[in-house]
Design an enzyme around this catalytic site. Structure first.
Site: not given
Length: 654
Positions: A354, A549, A553
């Protein structure tokens, strides 16, 4: 949340199964408790008895008695687990399921029956010593759990309606409750500060030693410690939902999940032991038919086969090594759910990240600025800082951070934040505004060129206007961290494919990817699309990891073969991940990958040592020149050797 768990339980690829539980470390308790203190005392007594029998001149009958006493003092649990557990496991499975302890118990019993009392005590004594070494590896791993459990808050000071404090169990707290946290107290659950300045020791969550200051409205985590003055907070989660609780669940499960090699060894153990049990009488019968060995010699050689072929070293080849790796990584801020995830991480072919908060700082920063008349920058910047100081917008905070040193505290402005046009203020007869470009804005060729360059570089341009005319530009970008730069460089050197998944526009994604050296990126994707992209990467590249995080995600973390959550991320990401980087240092992935690869190498070394010793000892025995004592020393010595080899991972450092 349940959907994420279900997906993880059912997700398979190439024999790798994603799970929270299952494939657990075999526990030899089986309903009978081991008193560790009693075991140690009996083992010490056994050592004393062995030394007296072996090295002190005593009558033969007394020496034999001392050796037999050694067998039962040091090996009573070996006998129990060998005979009783084999019976229980076989009954439960409906088929014969012997274990390694049975071979040791039979070897000691057979040695006593043929009058080799010294060898009987020696085999049990060394085997028991190896057993304690293996337990040492497990205890070192458990220390990480114990230290975290001690940090788990148990009580809180709830503020009642009349303002008085009531001490309650943490489990009694409900969302919305007000709690007072005194100096030295642990924050009981996740929440937000409502009154006072919180200065928190967050090492239990992030691993950082520098206390973190938080003001009213800031989110705080349960398990952290107040090292400042008292403050009040509002509870936002139950005690079971805190980030700290999610981390605890990961650590507690880490010892129960074995690596794929350890799983295969555990599955293979009953078959191997059965083969040895069949080979022993076969050796005896064949030796009587085709050799000139005496009955005593044939019995002796059969007992040596029993000792030499025992898979003690093979059984210890993986688990102590796995536990040592888990303990080492936990001590360094990387938590894995089990040895299987560590082993798989060593063999990944691709890893996806990410962007925001994982690869980048998670907040925009001023990267460029340009004024139509450069000489007026010193005049304009204090005005701009004064205007931006009135806003809590991330871009405004970035400007104040970059140019705060130019702030004129005597300059006070009446700033108006107008939706669509940004910040507006009047000063000394002129009108100033800051905001994004509109259709009415006309840029000079010079500013237009800068604007285009900023936009093409993935940056966010913002205009500064004086009396409606564009006088300058600022460019903002959420910059990559140095930790990310080091990590991507390492992964590229290891020929591991790197990917970035982001909902940002293509320009921003390209700028970050090129800056870090990431080979592939996907931009403008929705959270549910991240999981689809991960599946595509898995099909194309093979074993794939994902690092993120946020809540968005979570689907991708579940879909990946190994999902990593950043420790300061959301509890959803932490709960579904296979590993947690507790201190948010992305470069810890480098250390984790090195430890994972070393763990796999050590396991293979141990298997090679164990098999080599078994083959050499059996060949030597069949050629007629191997003493039982020699077989015991080398065979059980190899068990100790592979355990010590695995324990080396406890001392590995970055």
């Amino acid at each position: 949340m349940n959907e994420y768990r279900k997906g993880r339980l059912n997700h398979k690829d190439g024999g790798v199964q994603k799970h929270y539980r299952g494939n657990e470390v075999h526990d030899h308790d089986h309903g009978h408790a081991h008193d560790h203190t009693t075991e140690v005392r009996l083992f010490i007594a056994a050592v004393v008895a062995f030394v007296l029998a072996r090295f002190v001149p005593v009558p033969a009958w007394l020496a034999a008695s001392l050796h037999v006493a050694t067998v039962f003092l040091a090996g009573y649990h070996v006998m129990y687990e060998g005979f009783v557990d084999t019976y229980r496991d076989s009954k439960a499975a409906g088929t014969f399921r012997p274990n390694t302890h049975l071979l040791v118990a039979l070897a000691a019993t057979a040695a006593i029956l043929i009058g080799e009392f010294s060898e009987a005590s020696l085999v049990v004594l060394i085997f028991a010593g190896a057993h304690y070494l293996e337990n040492y590896a497990k205890e070192q791993s458990q220390k990480e759990i114990t230290s975290l459990l001690r940090l788990n808050p148990s009580s809180a000071r709830r503020i009642q309606a009349n303002g008085e404090l009531e001490e309650v169990d943490v489990s009694a707290l409900a969302k919305g409750d007000m709690v007072r946290v005194l100096r030295g107290d642990q924050v009981p659950v996740d929440g937000e500060v409502t009154r006072g300045l919180a200065v928190l020791d967050t090492m239990s969550i992030t691993g950082e030693s520098v206390p973190e200051e938080t003001s009213p409205g800031s989110a705080i985590y349960g398990g952290t410690i107040n090292v400042g003055e008292a403050f009040d907070m509002r509870v936002t989660t139950s005690s079971e939902e805190t980030v700290f609780s999610q981390i605890l669940k990961v650590v507690e499960s880490s010892q129960k999940n074995l690596s794929p090699v350890a799983q295969k060894l555990k599955q293979w153990e009953p078959r191997y032991v059965t083969t040895v049990l069949l080979a022993v009488p076969l050796v005896f019968v064949v030796s009587r038919l085709v050799t000139d060995w005496t009955l005593q010699e044939s019995l002796y050689r059969a007992v040596v086969v029993l000792v030499s072929s025992s898979p003690c070293a093979l059984a210890a080849a993986s688990i102590p090594t796995n536990l040592s790796a888990i303990s080492n990584l936990a001590r360094n801020g990387i938590l894995f759910r089990g040895g299987d995830d560590i082993a798989n991480f060593a063999d990944i072919h691709a890893i996806a990240f990410d962007k925001t908060g994982t690869l980048t700082e998670g907040r925009p920063q001023v990267t460029d600025y340009h004024f139509e008349q450069g000489e007026l920058a010193e005049t304009y910047l204090p005005i701009i800082v004064a205007m931006e100081s009135s806003s809590n917008h991330p871009l405004a905070e970035a400007v104040v951070e970059a140019f705060g040193h130019l702030r004129d505290h005597q300059l006070t402005l009446d700033v108006e934040n107008q939706i669509g046009s940004g910040l507006n203020a009047d000063y000394q007869g002129r009108h100033y505004s800051i905001g994004k470009r509109t259709d009415e804005d006309e840029l000079s060729p010079e500013l237009a060129e800068h604007y285009a360059n900023y936009a093409q570089s993935g940056k966010t341009p913002v205009l500064f206007r004086v009396d409606g005319e564009v006088a300058g530009l600022f460019a903002f970008l959420d910059l990559p961290t140095e930790e990310a730069r080091q990590t991507i460089h390492y992964l590229n050197d290891q020929d591991i494919q790197t990917y970035m998944l982001t909902g940002d526009n293509a320009g921003t994604a390209q700028a970050v990817a090129e800056d870090l050296g990431i080979e592939h990126y996907y931009a403008d994707i929705l959270p549910e699309e991240k999981a689809v992209r991960i599946e595509e990467i898995r099909v194309e590249s093979g074993l794939t990891a994902m690092v993120g995080d946020g809540v968005n995600d979570a689907p991708a973390l579940v879909t990946a073969d190994i999902g990593f959550a950043m420790g300061e991320g959301t509890d959803v990401a932490i709960e579904v991940a296979d590993g947690i980087i507790t201190n948010n240092r992305l470069s810890k992935l480098i250390y984790a990958h090195r430890i994972a690869r070393k763990m796999n190498r050590v396991v293979l070394q141990n298997i090679a040592i164990a098999l080599f010793v078994v083959v050499v000892l059996n060949l030597s025995n069949l050629l007629g020149g191997l003493k039982l004592a020699t077989s015991i020393i080398f065979h059980e010595g190899s068990t100790i050797l592979v355990i010590v080899n695995g324990l080396r991972l406890l001392r590995q450092t970055e």
